[in-house]
Design a protein around this motif. Structure first.
Motif, mmCIF file in Angstrom:
data_model
loop_
_atom_site.group_PDB
_atom_site.id
_atom_site.type_symbol
_atom_site.label_atom_id
_atom_site.label_comp_id
_atom_site.label_asym_id
_atom_site.label_seq_id
_atom_site.Cartn_x
_atom_site.Cartn_y
_atom_site.Cartn_z
ATOM 1 N N GLY A 197 2.188 -5.240 -5.547
ATOM 2 C CA GLY A 197 2.310 -6.542 -4.919
ATOM 3 C C GLY A 197 0.933 -7.030 -4.497
ATOM 4 O O GLY A 197 -0.054 -6.286 -4.548
ATOM 5 N N PRO A 198 0.818 -8.297 -4.053
ATOM 6 C CA PRO A 198 -0.488 -8.879 -3.744
ATOM 7 C C PRO A 198 -0.986 -8.635 -2.324
ATOM 8 O O PRO A 198 -2.067 -9.096 -1.967
ATOM 9 C CB PRO A 198 -0.236 -10.374 -3.964
ATOM 10 N N GLU A 199 -0.205 -7.911 -1.512
ATOM 11 C CA GLU A 199 -0.568 -7.718 -0.111
ATOM 12 C C GLU A 199 -0.061 -6.374 0.363
ATOM 13 O O GLU A 199 0.848 -5.793 -0.237
ATOM 14 C CB GLU A 199 0.058 -8.835 0.743
ATOM 15 N N THR A 209 8.780 -9.811 8.600
ATOM 16 C CA THR A 209 8.818 -10.818 7.541
ATOM 17 C C THR A 209 10.254 -11.186 7.184
ATOM 18 O O THR A 209 10.579 -12.367 6.996
ATOM 19 C CB THR A 209 8.080 -10.310 6.288
ATOM 20 N N ARG A 274 4.299 -11.742 -7.217
ATOM 21 C CA ARG A 274 5.020 -12.406 -6.134
ATOM 22 C C ARG A 274 4.774 -11.675 -4.816
ATOM 23 O O ARG A 274 4.622 -10.455 -4.787
ATOM 24 C CB ARG A 274 6.522 -12.423 -6.434
ATOM 25 N N THR A 275 4.805 -12.407 -3.719
ATOM 26 C CA THR A 275 4.625 -11.809 -2.399
ATOM 27 C C THR A 275 5.927 -11.183 -1.923
ATOM 28 O O THR A 275 7.012 -11.454 -2.457
ATOM 29 C CB THR A 275 4.185 -12.863 -1.367
ATOM 30 N N TYR A 276 5.824 -10.384 -0.862
ATOM 31 C CA TYR A 276 7.044 -9.823 -0.269
ATOM 32 C C TYR A 276 7.906 -10.929 0.322
ATOM 33 O O TYR A 276 9.136 -10.879 0.241
ATOM 34 C CB TYR A 276 6.695 -8.790 0.798
ATOM 35 N N ARG A 277 7.286 -11.950 0.881
ATOM 36 C CA ARG A 277 8.050 -13.080 1.417
ATOM 37 C C ARG A 277 8.848 -13.750 0.299
ATOM 38 O O ARG A 277 9.995 -14.158 0.507
ATOM 39 C CB ARG A 277 7.109 -14.080 2.097
ATOM 40 N N ASP A 278 8.248 -13.865 -0.888
ATOM 41 C CA ASP A 278 8.979 -14.400 -2.042
ATOM 42 C C ASP A 278 10.208 -13.544 -2.327
ATOM 43 O O ASP A 278 11.296 -14.056 -2.594
ATOM 44 C CB ASP A 278 8.091 -14.415 -3.292
#
Length: 288
Positions: A197-199, A209, A274-278
């Motif tokens: 993931g990106p973060e 979150t 995609r982010t975790y929020r996504d």
């Protein structure tokens, strides 16, 4: 038309791999599952009954197949010889869903974690098979946080061990997108991809979150390892054989260097991870 077999086709990643391949409208997609009657896969998929533990059934599912997406449902590498040999008798390409726990500089017995040991053993069997192979070693699945769904539906507190544990959570759709490219494109042979993931978020931050997406004040409550172990063992939906490997892995990860974020998803697919929020937004209904 190339025929591609997706094993574990109704699982978190296999379902997305199947959808990616069907959407391309260029492949004959066969989806292997133990329960075809409840598969609920997209139109155009040939659903076949099969189980990696059933050698005879696997041979039938592999007939006429050119490429295989292989996920590993076992908590050991013991079935690897039979499974990989069967694939080698039919297909020319295999994409293996491995694990970020695998260390390239260590043979199976020298891997620091049980998950890495059995996945590296399967990888080596594949590498020696003569098949054209790609390993996909994803970071922690965002879908793992569905383990908290029952707690979130019943209150505002998530209880568990190692709340400070940092993870680069990865959307299963991004894992599938990388796998689909490796199944259908040239240029991925002998690659070991590590998509992330990106973060990086701790478990406590992940819970926060989820709460932000749901519009609720969720918070983390730290448990001892023993208390977390008892909770997992009492969960009928969680495999008992994986409780200790999971907690052992978490303990090791907590003292290891902070996870490194890679650009593998974008490099392979052309789209950023995609982010975790996504991911939470995509699965919000599962927590309500």
């Amino acid at each position: 038309m190339r025929r591609i077999l997706v094993t574990g086709a109704t699982g978190n990643v296999g379902r997305w791999v199947t959808a990616e391949l069907v959407a391309a409208e260029a492949y004959e997609v066969h989806a292997m599952t133990r329960r075809p009657d409840t598969a609920d896969l997209p139109p155009g998929v040939e659903v076949v009954r099969g189980d990696l533990a059933d050698a005879a059934g696997l041979e039938v599912a592999l007939e006429g197949v050119d490429a295989v997406f292989l996920m590993w449902p076992f908590h050991s590498s013991e079935p690897a010889a039979a499974v990989v040999d069967a694939i080698g008798r039919h297909a020319r390409r295999v994409v293996f869903l491995s694990s970020v726990s695998v260390r390239d500089d260590a043979d199976p017995d020298a891997q620091s974690h049980a998950v890495g040991r059995w996945h590296r053993a399967v990888e080596q069997r594949i590498e020696r098979s003569g098949l054209e192979w790609t390993h996909v070693r994803p970071s922690t699945f965002a879908a793992n946080t569905l383990w908290w769904a029952d707690q979130i539906r019943s209150g505002d507190t998530v209880r568990g061990a190692y709340g400070a544990l940092p993870m680069a959570l990865l959307h299963e759709a991004d894992i599938a997108a990388v796998a689909a490219r490796a199944l259908t494109e040239d240029g991925h042979a002998k690659a070991a991809y590590t998509p992330t993931g990106p973060e990086v978020l701790t478990q406590a931050e992940q819970v926060r979150t989820i709460g932000e997406v749901l519009g609720r004040p969720l918070h983390w409550e730290e448990l001892s390892r023993d208390a977390a172990r008892r909770r997992l063992l009492a969960d009928d939906g969680f495999p008992d054989s994986f409780v200790d490997p999971l907690l052992d892995g978490y303990a090791q990860m907590l003292t290891a260097p902070r996870p490194v974020v890679t650009d593998t998803v974008e490099a392979v697919t052309g789209a950023p991870a995609r982010t975790y929020r996504d991911w939470v937004a995509d699965h919000a209904a599962d927590f309500r």
